[in-house]
Design a protein around this motif. Structure first.
Motif, PDB file in Angstrom:
ATOM      1  N   ASP A   1      19.292  34.348  29.108  1.00  0.00           N
ATOM      2  CA  ASP A   1      19.568  34.965  27.820  1.00  0.00           C
ATOM      3  C   ASP A   1      20.191  36.346  27.995  1.00  0.00           C
ATOM      4  O   ASP A   1      21.049  36.752  27.207  1.00  0.00           O
ATOM      5  N   GLU A   2      19.744  37.067  29.022  1.00  0.00           N
ATOM      6  CA  GLU A   2      20.292  38.405  29.255  1.00  0.00           C
ATOM      7  C   GLU A   2      21.796  38.339  29.506  1.00  0.00           C
ATOM      8  O   GLU A   2      22.573  39.100  28.913  1.00  0.00           O
ATOM      9  N   ARG A   3      22.207  37.430  30.371  1.00  0.00           N
ATOM     10  CA  ARG A   3      23.639  37.348  30.692  1.00  0.00           C
ATOM     11  C   ARG A   3      24.450  36.931  29.472  1.00  0.00           C
ATOM     12  O   ARG A   3      25.512  37.495  29.196  1.00  0.00           O
ATOM     13  N   ARG A   4      23.980  35.954  28.737  1.00  0.00           N
ATOM     14  CA  ARG A   4      24.728  35.503  27.565  1.00  0.00           C
ATOM     15  C   ARG A   4      24.815  36.610  26.514  1.00  0.00           C
ATOM     16  O   ARG A   4      25.844  36.786  25.870  1.00  0.00           O
ATOM     17  N   THR A   5      23.735  37.356  26.330  1.00  0.00           N
ATOM     18  CA  THR A   5      23.772  38.456  25.356  1.00  0.00           C
ATOM     19  C   THR A   5      24.800  39.496  25.754  1.00  0.00           C
ATOM     20  O   THR A   5      25.571  39.986  24.917  1.00  0.00           O
ATOM     21  N   LYS A   6      24.850  39.831  27.029  1.00  0.00           N
ATOM     22  CA  LYS A   6      25.819  40.834  27.478  1.00  0.00           C
ATOM     23  C   LYS A   6      27.243  40.316  27.357  1.00  0.00           C
ATOM     24  O   LYS A   6      28.164  41.073  26.999  1.00  0.00           O
ATOM     25  N   GLN A   7      27.435  39.036  27.624  1.00  0.00           N
ATOM     26  CA  GLN A   7      28.777  38.469  27.444  1.00  0.00           C
ATOM     27  C   GLN A   7      29.189  38.514  25.975  1.00  0.00           C
ATOM     28  O   GLN A   7      30.330  38.858  25.648  1.00  0.00           O
TER      29      GLN A   7
ATOM     30  N   LEU B   1      29.313  48.108  35.739  1.00  0.00           N
ATOM     31  CA  LEU B   1      29.031  46.971  36.610  1.00  0.00           C
ATOM     32  C   LEU B   1      27.531  46.735  36.756  1.00  0.00           C
ATOM     33  O   LEU B   1      27.062  45.597  36.740  1.00  0.00           O
ATOM     34  N   GLY B   2      26.760  47.809  36.905  1.00  0.00           N
ATOM     35  CA  GLY B   2      25.321  47.661  37.025  1.00  0.00           C
ATOM     36  C   GLY B   2      24.727  46.989  35.805  1.00  0.00           C
ATOM     37  O   GLY B   2      23.824  46.147  35.913  1.00  0.00           O
ATOM     38  N   TRP B   3      25.240  47.362  34.622  1.00  0.00           N
ATOM     39  CA  TRP B   3      24.755  46.750  33.384  1.00  0.00           C
ATOM     40  C   TRP B   3      25.204  45.294  33.278  1.00  0.00           C
ATOM     41  O   TRP B   3      24.365  44.396  33.096  1.00  0.00           O
ATOM     42  N   TYR B   4      26.492  45.043  33.427  1.00  0.00           N
ATOM     43  CA  TYR B   4      27.024  43.708  33.154  1.00  0.00           C
ATOM     44  C   TYR B   4      26.572  42.683  34.183  1.00  0.00           C
ATOM     45  O   TYR B   4      26.349  41.512  33.854  1.00  0.00           O
ATOM     46  N   LEU B   5      26.408  43.123  35.425  1.00  0.00           N
ATOM     47  CA  LEU B   5      25.997  42.213  36.496  1.00  0.00           C
ATOM     48  C   LEU B   5      24.494  42.273  36.773  1.00  0.00           C
ATOM     49  O   LEU B   5      24.032  41.849  37.830  1.00  0.00           O
ATOM     50  N   ALA B   6      23.748  42.802  35.813  1.00  0.00           N
ATOM     51  CA  ALA B   6      22.274  42.810  35.886  1.00  0.00           C
ATOM     52  C   ALA B   6      21.759  43.455  37.164  1.00  0.00           C
ATOM     53  O   ALA B   6      20.822  42.955  37.797  1.00  0.00           O
ATOM     54  N   GLY B   7      22.369  44.570  37.535  1.00  0.00           N
ATOM     55  CA  GLY B   7      21.870  45.326  38.670  1.00  0.00           C
ATOM     56  C   GLY B   7      22.417  44.916  40.023  1.00  0.00           C
ATOM     57  O   GLY B   7      21.928  45.378  41.057  1.00  0.00           O
ATOM     58  N   ALA B   8      23.437  44.074  40.049  1.00  0.00           N
ATOM     59  CA  ALA B   8      24.047  43.716  41.331  1.00  0.00           C
ATOM     60  C   ALA B   8      24.496  44.973  42.068  1.00  0.00           C
ATOM     61  O   ALA B   8      25.069  45.888  41.464  1.00  0.00           O
ATOM     62  N   ARG B   9      24.256  45.014  43.353  1.00  0.00           N
ATOM     63  CA  ARG B   9      24.637  46.197  44.148  1.00  0.00           C
ATOM     64  C   ARG B   9      26.127  46.116  44.477  1.00  0.00           C
ATOM     65  O   ARG B   9      26.537  45.417  45.397  1.00  0.00           O
TER      66      ARG B   9
ATOM     67  N   PRO C   1      14.244  41.926  29.594  1.00  0.00           N
ATOM     68  CA  PRO C   1      14.196  41.935  31.061  1.00  0.00           C
ATOM     69  C   PRO C   1      14.586  43.289  31.652  1.00  0.00           C
ATOM     70  O   PRO C   1      14.050  43.680  32.698  1.00  0.00           O
ATOM     71  N   GLU C   2      15.506  43.990  30.998  1.00  0.00           N
ATOM     72  CA  GLU C   2      15.891  45.313  31.483  1.00  0.00           C
ATOM     73  C   GLU C   2      14.734  46.297  31.348  1.00  0.00           C
ATOM     74  O   GLU C   2      14.475  47.107  32.257  1.00  0.00           O
ATOM     75  N   ILE C   3      14.038  46.241  30.227  1.00  0.00           N
ATOM     76  CA  ILE C   3      12.899  47.142  30.022  1.00  0.00           C
ATOM     77  C   ILE C   3      11.824  46.876  31.068  1.00  0.00           C
ATOM     78  O   ILE C   3      11.221  47.805  31.618  1.00  0.00           O
ATOM     79  N   ASP C   4      11.600  45.608  31.377  1.00  0.00           N
ATOM     80  CA  ASP C   4      10.606  45.270  32.398  1.00  0.00           C
ATOM     81  C   ASP C   4      11.004  45.826  33.752  1.00  0.00           C
ATOM     82  O   ASP C   4      10.179  46.428  34.464  1.00  0.00           O
TER      83      ASP C   4
END
Length: 369
Positions: free
Chosen positions: A17-23, A46-54, A138-141
């Protein structure tokens, strides 16, 4: 460039759901701006859109990843994602970091980005910043877990600190402990008694002395927490205790003013007045930036007289009232609803001494002497 569609091990769940919401949020940005595509290149986006990918190798360098987000009515989120990487980084990024529903494009490490016919991120900066709010569950967690870890690191470091320890030794202990928790120590400041008048005390070889201020900004999963703690190896003097009380009152007024719909510039005006009301002077706010929204940047954005972004529920904030010898800073989440907003402190450790200010438990100098 060549395109690859490699197998996946790890990464982000494409159906989350997180990825779809950001898209969907990105699609709305593109629709409102009448743009077909945007190229995300900053660590924040990038950190936001890729859910924290380094997306980095060196903390001092630009990201090694770029993402072209293109409108696509056929895609589940309304956009298609093309990730551009250098071929020497593909294996790590694909197997450990990237979502599995993207197309990966490679180029040699020495080759520049080609002309991608996409809107530069900078053109849509305001809209992209708004799209990052509010934070999703999920981000808040993830943010709260990082906050607890970072707060525990600072408590442990200052519990073990001694007056003859050098600022660099304390900074090194904190940086190492944050790294052991999987967090990037973006900022670690240490100021002993002799340097207590500095707003940003980069560590030196000098000893801590009777007092020390420790400031940390730590990043994990793309999110950045900010917090400050102070220790005294003796009881505080009357003057030090008074300064602590007054700086906490400045913070109280700041938090009280941070309400949904209020502009950050308006909060800054309250902060400036609070310094004067509590005896620091009308222009004291100019001596240190006062903080702002927290998230995927150190401040996203920082509050200035020209920052007119509205406060929103579900945003995190890191305000940092400061005066020589006195500072308070935590990362907090604005929760509740419009009628009854409330702050939840993310950077908490139950071992740290607190006092109640405006109905909120706030950290005080740890008097170890």
């Amino acid at each position: 460039m060549t395109t690859t569609t490699p197998s996946r091990v790890g990464g982000t769940d494409t159906g989350s759901d997180e990825r779809r919401t950001k898209q969907r949020r990105l699609r709305e940005v593109l629709d409102r701006a009448d743009q077909d595509a945007v190229l995300l290149t900053s660590a924040t986006a990038l950190g936001w859109y890729l859910a924290g990918a380094r997306s980095h190798v060196s903390l001092a360098a630009d990201p090694i990843v770029a993402v072209r987000v293109t409108r696509d009515d056929r895609a589940p989120g309304g956009v298609a994602d093309d990730v551009l990487v250098t071929d020497n980084e593909t294996a790590r990024l694909v197997h450990e970091e990237l979502p599995d529903d993207v197309t990966v494009w490679e180029r040699p490490w020495f080759a520049p980005l080609p002309d991608l016919r996409a809107c530069p991120e900078s053109v849509l900066a305001d809209a992209l910043r708004a799209a990052r709010a509010p934070l999703l569950a999920p981000e808040i967690d993830r943010f709260a877990r990082l906050g607890r870890d970072a707060a525990a690191v600072l408590t442990d470091a200052l519990a073990a600190a001694t007056p003859d320890q050098t600022e660099r030794e304390l900074a090194g202990a904190v940086a190492g402990a944050l790294a052991a928790h999987g967090a990037d120590p973006l900022v670690v400041l240490v100021g002993g008694l002799a340097r207590s008048s500095l707003p940003h005390p980069l560590a030196t070889d000098g000893p801590l002395g009777d007092r020390a201020l420790l400031v940390a900004c730590a990043r994990r999963d793309g999110l950045i927490v900010n917090l400050s703690r102070a220790v005294a190896f003796r009881p505080l003097t009357a003057g030090e205790r008074d300064a602590q009380h007054r700086i906490l009152e400045v913070e109280r007024e700041t938090l009280d003013a941070t309400r949904p719909g209020v502009r950050l510039s308006e909060v800054l005006t309250v902060i400036a007045g609070a310094y004067e009301r509590h005896g620091f002077g009308a222009d004291h706010w100019r001596g240190h930036h006062q903080g702002g929204v927290a998230g995927y940047a150190g401040r996203d954005p920082r509050a200035t007289p020209d920052t007119h972004d509205p406060v929103r529920l579900g945003q995190a904030f890191a305000w940092n009232p400061w005066a020589p010898g006195a500072k308070v800073e935590d990362t907090v989440l604005l929760a509740g609803d419009d009628a009854r907003p409330a702050f939840e402190t993310l950077t908490t450790d139950p071992r740290w001494p607190v006092t109640e200010v405006g109905g909120r438990p706030r950290p005080v100098v740890w008097e170890r002497g």
